[in-house]
Every structure is written in structure tokens, then in C-alpha cells.
Design an enzyme around this catalytic site. Structure first.
Site, PDB file in Angstrom:
ATOM      1  N   GLY A  48       1.849  64.984  35.045  1.00 23.04           N
ATOM      2  CA  GLY A  48       0.738  65.027  33.995  1.00 23.04           C
ATOM      3  C   GLY A  48       0.108  63.721  34.280  1.00 23.04           C
ATOM      4  CE1 TYR A  53      -0.623  54.821  26.373  1.00 22.54           C
ATOM      5  CE2 TYR A  53       0.162  56.669  25.008  1.00 22.54           C
ATOM      6  CZ  TYR A  53      -0.184  55.220  25.064  1.00 22.54           C
ATOM      7  OH  TYR A  53      -0.318  54.674  24.261  1.00 22.54           O
ATOM      8  CE1 TYR A 235       2.412  62.869  16.669  1.00 23.81           C
ATOM      9  CE2 TYR A 235       4.568  62.601  17.551  1.00 23.81           C
ATOM     10  CZ  TYR A 235       2.974  62.855  17.590  1.00 23.81           C
ATOM     11  OH  TYR A 235       2.531  62.849  19.043  1.00 23.81           O
TER      12      TYR A 235
END
Length: 398
Positions: A48, A53, A235
Site C-alpha cells: 500500500g 501514510y 469508528y
């Protein structure tokens, strides 16, 4: 072609190659200005690796630690008539900058959840690096095809157990409004865990270990966000939170497996930032706009590169890592400081469509969102003709 931003909801459907390159160069400049990171890894795999990030981790490893990097991602190239995805241009810029510094860089473009991409990654490590000493897992995707069963899982952003009314911000129309989210079904929760939990991270580490391409003492970390009370309903206490809790469980097994050879595995908790993923989450644009306002006033505002550089220097490579009681590495402590959260919580109910520009840093949020796609970056001539067909050297297409 001349490329202008075209925003539809939480996606910008155009991308500027020169702007993405300038954004990457700025991040590289930040890392280089900080100087070398002591005891940093030298052979790094980032799963990724093309945006947010994950990209920041690749930049920090290469330009802060002098590491050769192998990046895995799923991005779309441009053509003469249509821009590609931001991660494609970010990676092309990263490869060019790495080559100028004599740093090894190879990338694999394909589905990181698949066995095929895992095998191609193992082959590349064997051929070029021998082994890796750090694996960063930063894969963000809305769906996953299970590599063993072929089952397709889709992640869901819903509360668990009860319907929740959430304040949100329609950033296109600058309207503050409440949205009611119905609770997730058990299947939706299970599917979200399958996409965003720790199983794929575990599969990656198992495959790398079995192939003998993890060095003795190798470390791995997966990036996550936990947040505070304002975001908890959607979340930590929602379907995504179930996946985050799965990550906390899976890391224990991964850590035990690596510890036998002096290695380690940690979940790293990072602050809320504007990403393509976070902009799709109800609550987050409003929360981030308030957070920007408060943290900029405090002088503690950070983006991806500042967060990840700090994580590497202080915790991943440092002798006194910031650990919480669960054993996670924490880089989000400035966001979660009591005075920042108290200020955000106090402002939260006061924000209306009429005062949103005054009480929040909506302008800063919108600018940061456009930067993801290469727009609004100083020094870039947006009236100039650019070719969206940009190649990535040393790319393996899966």
C-alpha cells in the site's frame, strides 16, 4: 492537455502529474532536511505504498534511512487523453527521485490481497534484495477477493447495535447536516473485518516467512487510526472498529512468530489526516476541519510525512518507542492531547452551515484534499500543457 480539478463528492476525478510530483518532492525534502534516521532499516517492503501514510513510509525509509524499497499498490496509469490515479504519479515521481540518489526502487502494481502479487513480491525480494528487514502494511481498499476461497467481501461504514445520528459536513456545498446511519448486520461486520482486519497482514507475513525472505530481526507494522470520543460511534465502536480490534488480535500471533528470530510486529496508531479513505467517512471532514483549526493554533498540526517520520525516528527505529498499554506504537498523541480534544469537543455542536468557515479550517481541509490529486501546490504551473501518460520505471505489472 491542461488538467483542472473536477470534484465529485469525496473524489476528485482528475489528477495532475506535475502536481503529484511536486507533492512527493516536498515530502522528500522534509525527510532529507531532518537528516539520517539512526539504526533505520535498509531493505523495506511497503504494502500500500502509493498514497497517504504508505507513501510517506516509503519516502521516509528511502530518504531518511537510505533503504532500498519495494512497493505494492493497485493504481491506474494515465493515457494521452485521461489522467491516471494519484498513486500512479506519486510512484513515478518517487522512482525518479530514488534513481537520482542511487536508491533501489521497484514496484508491483496489482491486487495486494491476491496470492499472485504476494508471489511476485517474494520473487522480486529474492532476485534483488535477498531479504527485507521491515514490512509496512498500509493497504486501504473497500473490497477484497479472498485468495483461497474466491469469496468477495465489501467493507461497510456503519455503527454496531444501534442507529446513530452523526453531524457531518457536505464539503461540496459547505452544508453542516445530520446523517442517520443504520446499524450493520452481522454479515456486514464480518465482511468489514475480512477486508480491513488483520488476516491479509498475517497472510503476507506467513508467505514472506515461509519463503525465507524475512531477515532475522525483521519488524513489521500495520497502520491504523483509533480516534477519540467524537468519532467513536462510527469508528472504534462501529464496523470499522471491529476490523481494528481484529488487527489488535492478529498482531499477537504475528509478533510471536517473528520474536523467535528477534523480530517484532506492532500496530502503529497515526493521527487523522485527509486521505481518499478518510474523506469518504461521515464525520471525518467536519472533525478534520475542526482539528486543523485547533492544532494549527497550537502549532502541532501534522500531515502524513511528519507523522510517519516521527514514527520511524522515535518508535520504529528509536530506543524509547511510544507504546500504549495494548503494545501499540502511538504517533497520535498530539491529536489526542486533552486540550486539543476539549477544544474540538466544545466547538463541535456550535458549527453550522453559516459559521463553518469561521469556526473550522474548511479552507485548509479543502486545500489538503486537492493536494492529494496534485492540485493547489505552489510552484506548479497549472496552465501548462502536461502529458498524463507517465511511465514508472522498474514496474512489475501483476
Amino acid at each position: 492537455m491542461i488538467i483542472k480539478p473536477r470534484v465529485r463528492g469525496f473524489i476528485c476525478v482528475t489528477t495532475h502529474p506535475a502536481g503529484c510530483e511536486a507533492n512527493v518532492r516536498q515530502q522528500i525534502g522534509y525527510v532529507k532536511a531532518k537528516g539520517p534516521i539512526a539504526d533505520g532499516p535498509k531493505r523495506v517492503l511497503v504494502i500500500g505504498a502509493s498514497t497517504g501514510y504508505g507513501l510517506a513510509a516509503r519516502i521516509t525509509a528511502a530518504f531518511g534511512c537510505g533503504a532500498g524499497t519495494l512497493g505494492v499498490f493497485f493504481e491506474r496509469p494515465g493515457s494521452e487523453s485521461k489522467p491516471g490515479s494519484p498513486g500512479w504519479y506519486n510512484t513515478a515521481a518517487f522512482h525518479r527521485a530514488a534513481a537520482q540518489e542511487g536508491l533501489y526502487a521497484k514496484s508491483i502494481n496489482g491486487d495486494g490481497f491476491s496470492d499472485d502479487v504476494k508471489q511476485k513480491t517474494i520473487d522480486a525480494i529474492r532476485e534483488d534484495l535477498g531479504q527485507v528487514d521491515l514490512v509496512v502494511y498500509s493497504l486501504a481498499a473497500p473490497r477484497r477477493i479472498h485468495p483461497k476461497t474466491g469469496e468477495v467481501f465489501n467493507s461497510t461504514l456503519k455503527p454496531i447495535g444501534k442507529a446513530v445520528s452523526l453531524r457531518g459536513l457536505d464539503t461540496d456545498n459547505e452544508v453542516v447536516k445530520d446523517t442517520v446511519l443504520e446499524p450493520a448486520t452481522q454479515k456486514e461486520i464480518d465482511d468489514t473485518v475480512a477486508v480491513m482486519g488483520g488476516e491479509d497482514w498475517q497472510m503476507w507475513i506467513d508467505a514472506l516467512q515461509a519463503a525465507g525472505v524475512l531477515a532475522d530481526g525483521a519488524k513489521t507494522t500495520a497502520f491504523t487510526y483509533l480516534g477519540e470520543r467524537i468519532t467513536h460511534d462510527i469508528y472504534w465502536n462501529g464496523s470499522i472498529g471491529a476490523a481494528k480490534k481484529d488487527l489488535d488480535q492478529k498482531v499477537l500471533g504475528i509478533r510471536a512468530g517473528l520474536a523467535a528470530k528477534g523480530g517484532d510486529a506492532r500496530v502503529s496508531v497515526l493521527k487523522a489526516v485527509v486521505t481518499q479513505a478518510s474523506s469518504a467517512i461521515p464525520v471525518m471532514p467536519l472533525y478534520l476541519s475542526l482539528l486543523f483549526k485547533v492544532m494549527k493554533a497550537e502549532g502541532t498540526h501534522e500531515g502524513c510525512i511528519e507523522q510517519v517520520h516521527g514514527l520511524f525516528a522515535d518508535s520504529l527505529c528509536g530506543s524509547a518507542p511510544h507504546l500504549d498499554e495494548e503494545g501499540r506504537l502511538r504517533a497520535d498523541y498530539k491529536e489526542l492531547s486533552p486540550q486539543v480534544q476539549a477544544r474540538v469537543t466544545a466547538l463541535w455542536p456550535q458549527v453550522t452551515s453559516q459559521n463553518v468557515r469561521e469556526l473550522t479550517d474548511l479552507a485548509g481541509y479543502k486545500a489538503e484534499f486537492l493536494r492529494l490529486f496534485g492540485f493547489g501546490i505552489e510552484g506548479v504551473d497549472y496552465e501548462a500543457d502536461v502529458n498524463p501518460d507517465v511511465g514508472i520505471p522498474n514496474l512489475v505489472q501483476a
